[in-house]
Design a protein around this motif. Structure first.
Motif, PDB file in Angstrom:
ATOM      1  N   ASN A 205       0.829  -1.251   0.176  1.00  0.00           N
ATOM      2  CA  ASN A 205       0.200   0.117   0.120  1.00  0.00           C
ATOM      3  C   ASN A 205       0.850   1.358   0.005  1.00  0.00           C
ATOM      4  O   ASN A 205       0.660   2.341   0.588  1.00  0.00           O
ATOM      5  CB  ASN A 205      -0.910   0.004   1.200  1.00  0.00           C
ATOM      6  N   HIS A 207       1.778   4.561  -1.234  1.00  0.00           N
ATOM      7  CA  HIS A 207       0.477   5.430  -1.980  1.00  0.00           C
ATOM      8  C   HIS A 207       1.388   6.614  -2.079  1.00  0.00           C
ATOM      9  O   HIS A 207       1.824   7.434  -0.892  1.00  0.00           O
ATOM     10  CB  HIS A 207      -0.549   5.621  -1.217  1.00  0.00           C
ATOM     11  N   ASP A 217       6.034   2.598  -4.421  1.00  0.00           N
ATOM     12  CA  ASP A 217       6.221   1.363  -4.662  1.00  0.00           C
ATOM     13  C   ASP A 217       6.812   0.333  -3.693  1.00  0.00           C
ATOM     14  O   ASP A 217       6.949   0.994  -2.597  1.00  0.00           O
ATOM     15  CB  ASP A 217       7.846   1.562  -5.568  1.00  0.00           C
ATOM     16  N   GLY A 218       6.694  -0.812  -3.842  1.00  0.00           N
ATOM     17  CA  GLY A 218       6.811  -1.661  -2.646  1.00  0.00           C
ATOM     18  C   GLY A 218       8.553  -2.028  -2.438  1.00  0.00           C
ATOM     19  O   GLY A 218       9.163  -1.710  -1.395  1.00  0.00           O
ATOM     20  N   SER A 235       4.496  -7.955  -2.818  1.00  0.00           N
ATOM     21  CA  SER A 235       4.481  -6.576  -2.812  1.00  0.00           C
ATOM     22  C   SER A 235       2.906  -6.195  -3.456  1.00  0.00           C
ATOM     23  O   SER A 235       2.574  -7.044  -4.454  1.00  0.00           O
ATOM     24  CB  SER A 235       5.322  -5.907  -4.102  1.00  0.00           C
ATOM     25  N   SER A 236       2.087  -5.690  -2.666  1.00  0.00           N
ATOM     26  CA  SER A 236       0.712  -5.483  -2.997  1.00  0.00           C
ATOM     27  C   SER A 236       0.189  -3.863  -2.997  1.00  0.00           C
ATOM     28  O   SER A 236       1.003  -3.449  -1.967  1.00  0.00           O
ATOM     29  CB  SER A 236      -0.207  -6.438  -2.367  1.00  0.00           C
ATOM     30  N   SER A 238       0.369  -0.889  -4.319  1.00  0.00           N
ATOM     31  CA  SER A 238       1.328   0.168  -4.509  1.00  0.00           C
ATOM     32  C   SER A 238       0.466   0.926  -5.626  1.00  0.00           C
ATOM     33  O   SER A 238       0.047   0.390  -6.583  1.00  0.00           O
ATOM     34  CB  SER A 238       2.651  -0.034  -4.595  1.00  0.00           C
ATOM     35  N   THR A 239       0.691   2.363  -5.508  1.00  0.00           N
ATOM     36  CA  THR A 239       0.225   3.160  -6.782  1.00  0.00           C
ATOM     37  C   THR A 239       1.101   3.184  -7.970  1.00  0.00           C
ATOM     38  O   THR A 239       0.693   3.566  -8.891  1.00  0.00           O
ATOM     39  CB  THR A 239      -0.007   4.607  -6.211  1.00  0.00           C
ATOM     40  N   GLY A 242       5.170  -2.741  -7.699  1.00  0.00           N
ATOM     41  CA  GLY A 242       5.327  -3.598  -6.841  1.00  0.00           C
ATOM     42  C   GLY A 242       6.804  -3.897  -6.577  1.00  0.00           C
ATOM     43  O   GLY A 242       7.478  -3.699  -5.535  1.00  0.00           O
ATOM     44  N   ASN A 260      -0.949  -4.045  -7.790  1.00  0.00           N
ATOM     45  CA  ASN A 260       0.147  -2.580  -7.947  1.00  0.00           C
ATOM     46  C   ASN A 260      -0.322  -2.363  -9.303  1.00  0.00           C
ATOM     47  O   ASN A 260      -0.757  -2.904 -10.229  1.00  0.00           O
ATOM     48  CB  ASN A 260       1.435  -2.834  -7.862  1.00  0.00           C
ATOM     49  N   ASN A 263       2.929  -4.327 -11.532  1.00  0.00           N
ATOM     50  CA  ASN A 263       3.346  -5.366 -10.695  1.00  0.00           C
ATOM     51  C   ASN A 263       4.929  -5.508 -10.721  1.00  0.00           C
ATOM     52  O   ASN A 263       5.701  -5.473  -9.515  1.00  0.00           O
ATOM     53  CB  ASN A 263       2.822  -6.688 -10.917  1.00  0.00           C
ATOM     54  N   GLN A 289      -1.707   0.025 -16.538  1.00  0.00           N
ATOM     55  CA  GLN A 289      -1.536  -1.190 -15.675  1.00  0.00           C
ATOM     56  C   GLN A 289      -0.792  -2.047 -16.264  1.00  0.00           C
ATOM     57  O   GLN A 289      -1.347  -2.664 -17.348  1.00  0.00           O
ATOM     58  CB  GLN A 289      -2.562  -1.454 -14.891  1.00  0.00           C
TER      59      GLN A 289
END
Length: 355
Positions: A205, A207, A217-218, A235-236, A238-239, A242, A260, A263, A289
């Protein structure tokens, strides 16, 4: 608490300094500078404990606004590790409402271990940033285990300079969507950081909606970073990315990325094996995306992965000019109306037939 450095010096190699865990929280309003330590194989342990000496989390509470906002008190750092703070072990501590560093490495040190520690509502949990006359603040031989960071606006861990021999295991970072502090990054490796293992680490997350392109980013590695192993991670949410990886000699084993915008973002050279990429999700800002986004001139080899979602707005593989991604023995399940690839001039996507 202001005498902690003196207590560490008195404890000496192999000694312990205990922080009371059952007399209420310690109130922290300024950094606590530590300039003493232990010896190789004989660290000084700084640990929370109850009155009987049993392990228990000592709570350190700062002044950071809770709930956090840009207009509120940013809080201060907590432990500043300066020259001489070698071979220290911190355990059983709970940090709450602090600023840029529950731990800040301010000089070149070695032999730091952090384990069984929690943090909530911090700007950043750990970073190395030189202060005073020091030009560098590299950390050699850093171990972080069983750490949870919930609620961060900048990141969980940032490492810079020529830091090396780093192990990060069983760590959870969740920004809880603290937004507005510019470039939120779960774990960030910069400069020439090298020889790093991240194992069973989850970053969630991150953000950042402060720009037209939403960052956040993760896992992040910058150019110059090298010899990185990322194993059994997630990793999940994220704006942006990942895994946003510019490093060289980068290996991902059983990495998972979900929810993300992109990803996996590959800018250097990466080998990605037995990964799972699910349901990329653009929350706002510019960009598309993707499951995999490969920069101009970058190279990725993807083997034995599961790549799946049902959103027709997804482009599975976006490859920049002269970028290259090879996808071997992988399962790809997409919406029938989704775009499998967007290949820019000179880019290459190669999906060999399964053997």
């Amino acid at each position: 608490m202001e005498k902690l450095s003196a207590f560490v010096a008195l404890a000496g190699p192999g000694g312990k300094v205990l922080l009371k865990a059952d007399d209420g929280p310690y109130r922290i309003s300024r950094q606590i500078v530590i300039r003493a330590g232990g010896a190789d194989g004989l660290p000084v342990t700084i640990a929370g404990a109850d009155k009987a000496g049993n392990p228990a989390k000592a709570e350190l509470v700062g002044s950071r606004a809770d709930p956090w906002s840009l207009e509120g008190d940013p809080g201060s750092e907590v432990f500043r590790l300066s020259g001489g703070a070698n071979y220290l072990r911190f355990e059983h501590i709970y940090f709450r409402n602090h600023g840029n560093g529950c731990f800040r490495i301010a000089s070149d040190i070695q032999g730091l271990e952090i384990r069984d520690v929690d943090a909530r509502n911090v700007r950043r949990f750990l970073e190395n940033n030189a202060s005073g006359s020091g030009a560098h603040a590299s950390i050699y031989d850093l171990t972080i285990r069983r750490v949870t960071v919930r609620g961060y606006s900048k990141g969980a861990i940032r490492l810079k300079d020529n830091s090396a021999k780093i192990v990060i295991e069983d760590v959870l970072g969740d920004s809880e969507r603290q937004d507005g502090d510019n470039f939120a990054m779960g774990i960030s490796l910069q400069d020439t950081v090298h020889d790093v293992v991240m194992r069973r680490v989850t970053m969630m997350n991150s953000h950042d909606s402060t720009h037209e392109y939403w960052n956040g980013d993760g896992f992040v590695t910058e150019r110059g970073v090298h010899n990185i192993l990322i194993e059994d991670t997630l990793s999940s949410g994220s704006t942006d990315g990942g895994y946003d990886l510019k490093s060289s000699n980068t290996t991902l084993l059983r990495a998972r990325a979900e929810d993300n915008m992109r990803n996996f973002r590959i800018w250097g050279d990466s080998r990605i094996t037995d990964c799972v990429s699910r349901n990329p999700h653009k929350r706002g800002g510019n960009g598309k995306q993707n499951h995999f986004w490969v920069a101009n001139g970058a190279k990725a080899r993807v083997t034995g992965c599961q790549i799946e979602d049902q959103d027709e707005g997804t482009t599975a593989f976006e490859v920049g000019q002269k970028g290259e991604i090879i996808v071997e023995n992988s399962l790809i399940r997409m919406n029938a109306r989704a775009r499998l690839s967007l290949i820019h001039d000179g880019g290459l996507l190669d999906i060999p037939a399964a053997k």
